[in-house]
Design a protein around this motif. Structure first.
Motif, PDB file in Angstrom:
ATOM      1  N   GLN A  76       0.852  -1.188   0.000  1.00 39.60           N
ATOM      2  CA  GLN A  76       0.000   0.000   0.000  1.00 39.60           C
ATOM      3  C   GLN A  76       0.887   1.236   0.000  1.00 39.60           C
ATOM      4  OE1 GLN A  76      -2.358   0.895   3.535  1.00 39.60           O
ATOM      5  NE2 GLN A  76      -4.055   1.546   2.233  1.00 39.60           N
ATOM      6  N   THR A 146      -6.016   1.202   7.277  1.00 37.74           N
ATOM      7  CA  THR A 146      -4.897   0.253   7.188  1.00 37.74           C
ATOM      8  C   THR A 146      -5.389  -1.176   7.366  1.00 37.74           C
ATOM      9  OG1 THR A 146      -3.220   1.830   7.909  1.00 37.74           O
ATOM     10  CG2 THR A 146      -2.747  -0.490   8.310  1.00 37.74           C
ATOM     11  N   TRP A 149      -7.418  -2.328   4.362  1.00 37.47           N
ATOM     12  CA  TRP A 149      -6.534  -2.712   3.266  1.00 37.47           C
ATOM     13  C   TRP A 149      -5.914  -4.083   3.526  1.00 37.47           C
ATOM     14  CZ3 TRP A 149      -1.348  -3.899   3.575  1.00 37.47           C
ATOM     15  CH2 TRP A 149      -0.713  -4.148   2.364  1.00 37.47           C
TER      16      TRP A 149
END
Length: 202
Positions: A76, A146, A149
């Motif tokens: 990411q 976060t 993801w």
């Protein structure tokens, strides 16, 4: 080769130089000086550092994927195109997750380096009641985005039950990505909280 072997084994430069000199009958017969050996180490270190830690990690991931196409990793990036989070799972982890990933424990209590990056682990049990790691990640922060993801990066089937600590960000991400998964709290974390708050009753 011997210089590299000595260095990788943690032998100090001075000691490895003296050892190699004795092997060949003295410093004059060695063919290089202690400074030459020091320069060799420095140039090798510079070459390794050229691509940086992230570059080295990607080189490792690409090597693993070349050796086994099942190797999986996801990265990411933030708005500035800098790496924030990294997830990976090797072929064995992927197979174990498919076979034994009905119940997963997800933990982020580890700090593994000076930058205090969080090491997140997806863990369960196999048919022999042995621990099985299903995936791992290095995280920049511990926010809902976060974790969302990360849970999406842990693609494939969704577990029936996931155990975490009492972090609200994890709970929200679980509900967004795995709405049909039972979210339970880890017994260890419950006991730690109980010891902190109601120790006099225990």
């Amino acid at each position: 080769m011997e210089i590299d072997l000595a260095y990788d084994s943690g032998i100090k430069l001075k000691d490895s130089y003296e050892f190699m000199a004795r092997q060949v009958g003295g410093r004059d017969a060695l063919g290089y000086t202690k400074q030459d050996q020091k320069n060799y180490h420095y140039s090798k270190w510079k070459k390794e550092q050229k691509c940086g830690k992230a570059g080295s990690l990607f080189k490792y991931f690409q090597k693993q994927r070349k050796e086994n196409p099942s190797y999986y990793y996801a990265v990411q990036l933030d708005a500035s195109k800098l790496i924030t989070n990294i997830f990976w799972a090797d072929a064995q982890m992927i197979v174990d997750y498919k076979l034994f990933g009905d119940v997963v424990s997800f933990d982020t209590t580890y700090r593994i380096n000076k930058a205090y990056r969080t090491l997140a682990m997806f863990v369960g049990f196999n048919h022999h009641r042995e621990s099985a790691i299903f995936g791992a990640a290095l995280l920049y922060d511990e926010t809902i985005d976060t974790f969302q993801w990360l849970f999406e990066a842990m693609s494939g089937k969704k577990p029936n039950t996931i155990f975490t600590d009492q972090d609200p960000a994890k709970a929200k991400a679980v509900s967004l990505v795995m709405p049909n998964t039972y979210h339970r709290l880890c017994k260890w974390h419950l006991m730690q909280n109980a010891l902190k708050r109601v120790n006099h009753l225990l």
